[in-house]
Design an enzyme around this catalytic site. Structure first.
Site, PDB file in Angstrom:
ATOM      1  N   ASP A   1      -1.998  -5.135  -3.053  1.00 13.27           N
ATOM      2  CA  ASP A   1      -2.928  -4.342  -2.258  1.00 13.27           C
ATOM      3  C   ASP A   1      -2.644  -4.367  -0.763  1.00 13.27           C
ATOM      4  OD1 ASP A   1      -4.246  -3.386  -4.437  1.00 13.27           O
ATOM      5  OD2 ASP A   1      -5.971  -4.724  -4.275  1.00 13.27           O
TER       6      ASP A   1
ATOM      7  N   PHE B   1      -0.860  -0.861   0.078  1.00 14.65           N
ATOM      8  CA  PHE B   1      -1.951   0.003   0.530  1.00 14.65           C
ATOM      9  C   PHE B   1      -2.555  -0.441   1.871  1.00 14.65           C
ATOM     10  CE2 PHE B   1      -1.882   0.222  -4.134  1.00 14.65           C
ATOM     11  CZ  PHE B   1      -1.675   1.588  -4.299  1.00 14.65           C
TER      12      PHE B   1
ATOM     13  N   VAL C   1     -10.487  -1.059  -2.272  1.00 19.07           N
ATOM     14  CA  VAL C   1      -9.137  -0.634  -2.643  1.00 19.07           C
ATOM     15  C   VAL C   1      -9.231  -0.007  -4.030  1.00 19.07           C
ATOM     16  CG1 VAL C   1      -6.720  -1.310  -2.790  1.00 19.07           C
ATOM     17  CG2 VAL C   1      -8.278  -2.608  -1.339  1.00 19.07           C
TER      18      VAL C   1
ATOM     19  N   TYR D   1     -11.966  -1.412  -6.819  1.00 15.95           N
ATOM     20  CA  TYR D   1     -12.512  -2.726  -6.469  1.00 15.95           C
ATOM     21  C   TYR D   1     -12.983  -2.777  -5.025  1.00 15.95           C
ATOM     22  CZ  TYR D   1     -12.022  -5.937 -10.378  1.00 15.95           C
ATOM     23  OH  TYR D   1     -12.211  -6.606 -11.563  1.00 15.95           O
ATOM     24  N   ASP D   2     -14.107  -3.486  -4.819  1.00 13.34           N
ATOM     25  CA  ASP D   2     -14.602  -3.811  -3.484  1.00 13.34           C
ATOM     26  C   ASP D   2     -14.424  -5.315  -3.270  1.00 13.34           C
ATOM     27  OD1 ASP D   2     -16.859  -1.412  -2.452  1.00 13.34           O
ATOM     28  OD2 ASP D   2     -16.023  -1.348  -4.456  1.00 13.34           O
TER      29      ASP D   2
END
Length: 666
Positions: free
Chosen positions: A316, A320, A401, A404-405
């Site tokens: 992540d 990202f 993301v 999911y938080d």
């Protein structure tokens, strides 16, 4: 993941006022500085056949000795402000260092290694939009009897699985809304779409099969849309009276109780806590604890090896960006009434700054716990009781993301402890299969049936923290304190055993690779050159959270890329460039530039400037309570002073002045 994003790239912190004309060397960039970086780059590349895109802009931080030299004389001219900039130009990755004071590029290199830079929000959105307009996809949607206006597409990275040659490419999964905003719970299975990011065109389209579509019923989570029966209603915490914020913010320096630290923000890792020092009342000075800390990488491998799922193994931070996916916080719900909110700025794909409101909050936490207490119960003729309530300062950010938080906390305690907390919430990544009861399942489905036609897929979360500790100075060592059972040798004593401690100092990087939980031990970072008056080395110990390690085979491609999770603890000598555990270029990386590779040099770490790396893991077996939105799953760890002070630093903490409450007597 593009459709769900609300914020993007690069942040600069503004607390209560504008940054001064003399910025701190570790400050994030201001909007004017980001515009200057953009102007310098556009001047350096005035005309190109391909559009220049900004993939990452972050602080090219000065070397640590330079920063510390300036800190000793902060009225002098600070070190030059420099930016590390990664761009894509003419289908090449270029890595540049821009000197803002000189208005020039002082380093410009073409990166020819494996892997690609951080993805931008704009290119992900463009890739998702391509699918919606692709005629074969429109045909597939009509074949399924769906309405294209209710279809939303996102993006997923594809990883690396042994290919000699790769290209910048994303997968594009799509979802069906039609009665819900909880799109991740209604995947349109059976369709595989890939997008070439350089050509920005569909590079692969396969419609394998028509799979069942999970129902929209029961997926709603918005309070305004829910029907009875309802759960309990809770009273809000009492508001904090105006003007009672008990911490100070000067530029990007936060001071509270006996703590002082610098707060920054980065597109890739989110919050960066630097220069954390604690005031020692006996020594009458601030003492160093932590030079710089942040979440270096988050590895999320899903455990479905089938054709449409095997590649879903996210990094992540490196693919990202935690900062890119940071979201604005909601007052009173994300943060309490006494919180101060922090705005941020980022540079988009074109380098222009954009404001993001309330990206972080800082607040004093009153959890209702006890900091310390004691009653002299054996003194019968008098009542002696002393109690101090627990109070701490929290810095919080939330990164959403995709599905999911992640609620990320840095918590500072008057006792000298720093707690690192993570809360996992949001929505599960699910797979649609033709089952409505577990009795129907006769095959491996790689997860749990949580609703009709809905399998919550098994997966992991591994968060690797970069903790550059400077315990009372730069020169530190890692001491492994093992707990060992001994036999009582004195025949006159009826006890047969006891445990004691054996200390071992890690001399090289290999000595400091540790899997938590295999053997009882304490891990302490000490300054071997500083001792208490009783002769103990001053230090901070790691109090780990629940131990979890990777379960993938070591030769599996995702695990090769994520070899930094092979151990919970690593220690490396400080090197400015070694800050991202998964490597600098993580998208389709091959595992040749990771923490695990760096430590193969087996460098000396005894009595050196060292960095502690800690990986906290979660194995997630989904359950029905995770549907349609997950109650927060929390974890964390703590850095706690160990012989750092001469005695308890909270001994002389004054009791708070309590308000009068009708049902309490004191």
């Amino acid at each position: 993941m593009a459709p769900t994003l609300k914020v993007a790239l690069f942040f600069s912190i503004f607390f209560l006022s504008q940054i001064s004309s003399k910025p701190h060397p570790l400050d994030s960039f201001t909007p004017s500085e980001l515009l200057l970086v953009r102007a310098i780059l556009n001047q350096s590349y005035p005309s190109s056949n391909h559009k220049l895109t900004f993939q990452y802009v972050g602080l090219e931080e000065p070397e640590k000795p330079v920063v510390k030299s300036w800190l000793s004389k902060p009225t002098t001219k600070p070190p030059p402000r420099q930016a590390l900039v990664v761009i894509r130009l003419n289908q090449q990755t270029r890595e540049l260092v821009v000197d803002l004071s000189k208005h020039s590029v002082i380093s410009d290199k073409v990166y020819n290694g494996f892997g690609y830079p951080l993805l931008t929000l704009e290119e992900q959105e463009a890739a998702a939009d391509l699918a919606i307009k692709h005629e074969p996809f429109l045909t597939s949607i009509r074949k399924r009897g769906l309405n294209i206006s209710e279809v939303v597409c996102s993006t997923q990275t594809i990883g690396w699985y042994g290919d000699e040659k790769t290209k910048r490419e994303l997968k594009v999964p799509c979802y069906y809304m039609d009665g819900t905003v909880n799109m991740y719970l209604r995947p349109i299975e059976g369709i595989s779409i890939a997008v070439d990011l350089e050509e920005m065109k569909i590079s692969e389209y396969i419609d394998r099969a028509v799979a069942p579509l999970p129902k929209a019923e029961g997926t709603e989570y918005r309070a305004s849309k829910l029907a009875s029966p309802f759960g309990p209603r809770f009273n809000a915490a009492p508001p904090t009276p105006p003007g009672q914020t008990r911490f100070n913010i000067d530029g990007n320096i936060v001071s509270w109780a006996n703590w002082k630290f610098h707060l920054g923000f980065d597109a890739r890792v989110g919050p960066v806590i630097s220069l954390a020092s604690i005031y020692d009342a006996e020594k009458k000075k601030y003492r160093q604890v932590m030079y710089r800390s942040f979440i270096s990488e988050l590895f999320v491998p899903y455990q479905d090896p089938t054709e449409e799922w095997y590649y879903i193994t996210f990094f992540d931070n490196g693919e990202f960006g935690f900062g890119i996916y940071a979201v604005s916080l909601e007052p009173l719900n994300d943060c309490p009434s006494n919180a101060i909110f922090v705005d941020g700025y980022y540079a988009g794909q074109d380098g222009k700054p954009v404001k993001v409101s309330d990206v972080m909050c800082i607040f004093e936490r009153h959890p209702g716990d006890v900091m310390w207490r004691h009653s002299e119960a054996e003194l019968r003729d008098q009542e002696i009781r002393e109690v101090r309530p627990e109070i701490s300062l929290v810095v919080r950010m939330v990164a959403t993301v995709g599905n999911y938080d992640y609620v990320l906390d840095w918590e500072f305690k008057p006792s000298g402890s720093i707690k690192f907390g993570v809360g996992l919430t949001g929505v599960l990544e699910v797979k649609a299969l033709p089952y409505t009861h577990t009795d129907q399942i006769k095959e491996e489905v790689y997860g749990t049936l949580i609703a009709d036609n809905t399998i919550g897929i098994h997966h992991d979360h591994f968060l690797t923290y970069h903790l550059d500790l400077d315990i009372d100075g730069d020169a530190n060592s890692l001491v492994k304190t093992k707990l060992v059972t001994k036999r009582v040798t004195d025949k006159n004593i009826p006890r047969k055993s006891y445990w004691t401690v054996e200390h071992e100092t890690a001399k090289t990087e290999a000595d400091a690779r540790i899997k938590i939980g295999l053997n009882p031990a304490e891990l302490v970072v000490v300054n071997p050159n500083k001792r208490t008056k009783y002769g103990n080395k001053v230090g901070y110990r790691l109090l780990p959270g629940p131990a979890a390690g990777p379960l993938l085979a070591a030769d599996d491609y995702p695990q090769i890329r994520a070899a930094f999770t092979n151990y919970n603890v690593w220690v490396t000598p400080y090197k400015k460039s070694e800050k991202w555990a998964g490597g600098r270029y993580v998208d389709q990386s091959r595992g040749d530039d990771t923490l695990a590779v760096w430590t193969k040099r087996n460098r000396r770490i005894e009595n050196k400037d060292i960095v502690l790396w800690y990986t906290m893991g979660f194995h997630h077996v989904p359950c029905q309570e995770d549907f349609p939105v997950m109650p927060t799953l929390s974890g964390g760890f703590e850095l706690r002073p160990t012989n750092f002070f001469e005695y308890s630093p909270v001994l002389k903490t004054k009791p708070p002045q309590h308000l009068s409450w009708p049902n309490c007597t004191a």
